[in-house]
Design an enzyme around this catalytic site. Sequence first.
Site, PDB file in Angstrom:
ATOM      1  N   CYS A 117       0.811  -1.227   0.000  1.00 37.05           N
ATOM      2  CA  CYS A 117       0.000   0.000   0.000  1.00 37.05           C
ATOM      3  C   CYS A 117       0.838   1.268   0.000  1.00 37.05           C
ATOM      4  CB  CYS A 117      -0.943   0.005   1.204  1.00 37.05           C
ATOM      5  SG  CYS A 117      -1.939  -1.482   1.301  1.00 37.05           S
ATOM      6  N   HIS A 258      -3.750   6.869   2.879  1.00 32.98           N
ATOM      7  CA  HIS A 258      -4.117   5.568   2.323  1.00 32.98           C
ATOM      8  C   HIS A 258      -5.505   5.207   2.849  1.00 32.98           C
ATOM      9  CE1 HIS A 258      -4.183   1.517   1.111  1.00 32.98           C
ATOM     10  NE2 HIS A 258      -3.975   1.002   2.311  1.00 32.98           N
ATOM     11  N   ASN A 288     -10.143  -0.552  -0.126  1.00 31.10           N
ATOM     12  CA  ASN A 288      -8.685  -0.425  -0.076  1.00 31.10           C
ATOM     13  C   ASN A 288      -8.095  -0.852  -1.426  1.00 31.10           C
ATOM     14  OD1 ASN A 288      -5.948  -0.760   0.369  1.00 31.10           O
ATOM     15  ND2 ASN A 288      -6.189  -1.822   2.325  1.00 31.10           N
TER      16      ASN A 288
HETATM   17  O1  UT7 Z   1      -3.897  -1.640   3.609  1.00 31.26           O
HETATM   18  C1  UT7 Z   1      -3.316  -1.885   4.847  1.00 31.26           C
HETATM   19  C2  UT7 Z   1      -3.580  -3.256   5.346  1.00 31.26           C
HETATM   20  N1  UT7 Z   1      -4.781  -3.580   5.997  1.00 31.26           N
HETATM   21  C3  UT7 Z   1      -5.397  -2.839   6.958  1.00 31.26           C
HETATM   22  O2  UT7 Z   1      -5.094  -1.712   7.181  1.00 31.26           O
HETATM   23  C4  UT7 Z   1      -6.493  -3.499   7.736  1.00 31.26           C
HETATM   24  C5  UT7 Z   1      -6.380  -3.156   9.205  1.00 31.26           C
HETATM   25  N2  UT7 Z   1      -7.414  -3.788  10.025  1.00 31.26           N
HETATM   26  C6  UT7 Z   1      -8.708  -3.458   9.967  1.00 31.26           C
HETATM   27  O3  UT7 Z   1      -9.106  -2.600   9.195  1.00 31.26           O
HETATM   28  C7  UT7 Z   1      -9.664  -4.159  10.916  1.00 31.26           C
HETATM   29  O4  UT7 Z   1      -8.913  -4.897  11.854  1.00 31.26           O
HETATM   30  C8  UT7 Z   1     -10.675  -5.089  10.192  1.00 31.26           C
HETATM   31  C9  UT7 Z   1     -11.684  -4.264   9.414  1.00 31.26           C
HETATM   32  C10 UT7 Z   1      -9.942  -6.025   9.236  1.00 31.26           C
HETATM   33  C11 UT7 Z   1     -11.450  -5.926  11.204  1.00 31.26           C
HETATM   34  O5  UT7 Z   1     -12.089  -5.089  12.153  1.00 31.26           O
HETATM   35  P1  UT7 Z   1     -11.968  -5.373  13.719  1.00 31.26           P
HETATM   36  O6  UT7 Z   1     -12.819  -4.405  14.388  1.00 31.26           O
HETATM   37  O7  UT7 Z   1     -10.499  -5.393  14.048  1.00 31.26           O
HETATM   38  O8  UT7 Z   1     -12.618  -6.806  13.846  1.00 31.26           O
HETATM   39  P2  UT7 Z   1     -11.980  -8.187  14.370  1.00 31.26           P
HETATM   40  O9  UT7 Z   1     -10.980  -8.706  13.385  1.00 31.26           O
HETATM   41  O10 UT7 Z   1     -11.533  -7.984  15.766  1.00 31.26           O
HETATM   42  O11 UT7 Z   1     -13.240  -9.120  14.345  1.00 31.26           O
HETATM   43  C12 UT7 Z   1     -14.379  -8.881  15.188  1.00 31.26           C
HETATM   44  C13 UT7 Z   1     -15.416  -9.921  14.896  1.00 31.26           C
HETATM   45  C14 UT7 Z   1     -14.880 -11.346  14.875  1.00 31.26           C
HETATM   46  O12 UT7 Z   1     -15.864 -12.188  15.415  1.00 31.26           O
HETATM   47  P3  UT7 Z   1     -15.735 -12.698  16.953  1.00 31.26           P
HETATM   48  O13 UT7 Z   1     -14.428 -13.430  17.011  1.00 31.26           O
HETATM   49  O14 UT7 Z   1     -15.745 -11.447  17.786  1.00 31.26           O
HETATM   50  O15 UT7 Z   1     -16.938 -13.551  17.107  1.00 31.26           O
HETATM   51  C15 UT7 Z   1     -14.727 -11.646  13.412  1.00 31.26           C
HETATM   52  O16 UT7 Z   1     -14.847 -13.020  13.118  1.00 31.26           O
HETATM   53  O17 UT7 Z   1     -15.982  -9.694  13.596  1.00 31.26           O
HETATM   54  C16 UT7 Z   1     -15.921 -10.900  12.841  1.00 31.26           C
HETATM   55  N3  UT7 Z   1     -15.777 -10.554  11.433  1.00 31.26           N
HETATM   56  C17 UT7 Z   1     -16.812 -10.305  10.621  1.00 31.26           C
HETATM   57  N4  UT7 Z   1     -18.139 -10.323  10.836  1.00 31.26           N
HETATM   58  C18 UT7 Z   1     -18.934 -10.010   9.799  1.00 31.26           C
HETATM   59  C19 UT7 Z   1     -14.619 -10.376  10.730  1.00 31.26           C
HETATM   60  N5  UT7 Z   1     -14.914 -10.045   9.470  1.00 31.26           N
HETATM   61  C20 UT7 Z   1     -16.264  -9.989   9.375  1.00 31.26           C
HETATM   62  C21 UT7 Z   1     -17.140  -9.676   8.327  1.00 31.26           C
HETATM   63  N6  UT7 Z   1     -18.470  -9.703   8.590  1.00 31.26           N
HETATM   64  N7  UT7 Z   1     -16.715  -9.341   7.085  1.00 31.26           N
END
Ligand code: UT7
Length: 331
Positions: A117, A258, A288
């Site tokens: 990125c 970004h 993204n």
């Molecule tokens: O370009 C640079 C590289 N990438 C990034 O910058 C990404 C950086 N990270 C993020 O943007 C965030 O961490 C995410 C958007 C990827 C995830 O958000 P989060 O608030 O950190 O969620 P999490 O990974 O802690 O997941 C929370 C819950 C989980 O369920 P449990 O374990 O709490 O039951 C996940 O399984 O949300 C669940 N989950 C989803 N639920 C519905 C993860 N993805 C999804 C989804 N739909 N698409």
Amino acid sequence: MRKPEPTVELISTGRFLPDCVVTNDDLAKRVDTSDEWIRTRTGIRERRVAPDDMTAAFMGAEAAKVAMQRAGVEPGEVDIVILSTATPDRWLPSTACDAQALLGCTNAFAFDVMAACTGFLYALTVAEGYLMAGRAEVVLVIASEKMSSITNWEDRTTCVLFGDGAGATVLRKANGAGRGILSSVMRSDGNLADLLNRPGGGAAEPMSQAILESGRHLIQMQGREIFKHAVRSMAEACDIALKRAGLTVDDVDLLVPHQANIRIIEATAKYAGLPLDKVFVNVDRYGNMSSASVPVGLDEAQEQGLIGPGSNILTVAFGAGLTWGAMALRW
Ligand code: UT7
């Protein structure tokens, strides 16, 4: 502190977005997710997805054609084509060479920059080096990403995040009018490479049926860890870039960050001390697009009249590597 003079000038910008729009509701038909989850956790409403037969080189060349036409630069005048991508069309040759051929830049040499990125910002600093060393007069910097081709469409934790698109800019040495790159800071930390990668299909784990079946050739990410690093690193890079440019946050007209997640953008702006009305956002429409996010953002910000001649712009990016960086520009 004496304010630095701009080194090289971004003469013009261009962008290309594929037509096909994929909404959150469309994705909810494929994986266990919802529009509400995606919007509240990421700020994304929809993204563009290129058709199978549309290459990263094609998208990049289309964005470059717009930038070249606006700069009044003919293909034969381009000395170097530098293309940032995390999604090369093939392993050999570089996607930059394919874009060069499409553009007819027959007097140039062309190569790819791979910094995920942050790639567009890295590529700008490479172009800056050639121009300042007197090795080139016109450099084309392109960022083109077909993220849909490396996305695991069965993994809801990643497939909702990415989109396809391309941006480009034409650079020349600054002509003393005060426009151009004021400062930059580029960083990486390879110890954190495993937080965001595609482990299979390269030289370390050559492509095999087992890799194809396991999906190890597609993006894997530890989102929460990346989130923490992203905010801290980008805020710090913004501070350093501003200091090196002899500017304060009050001098900044627009932050073009970004576009990975609206919560990362908001937290970065908060740490950097910038109000949200000075922050450019298009993650809601494109998701993204890896290194294409910043040049597409610059192009749209100009079109929307958010920046114009004399504007002070701060750009910042973060991605796999981990890589990160920031750059202060005078438009
Ligand atoms: O370009 C640079 C590289 N990438 C990034 O910058 C990404 C950086 N990270 C993020 O943007 C965030 O961490 C995410 C958007 C990827 C995830 O958000 P989060 O608030 O950190 O969620 P999490 O990974 O802690 O997941 C929370 C819950 C989980 O369920 P449990 O374990 O709490 O039951 C996940 O399984 O949300 C669940 N989950 C989803 N639920 C519905 C993860 N993805 C999804 C989804 N739909 N698409």
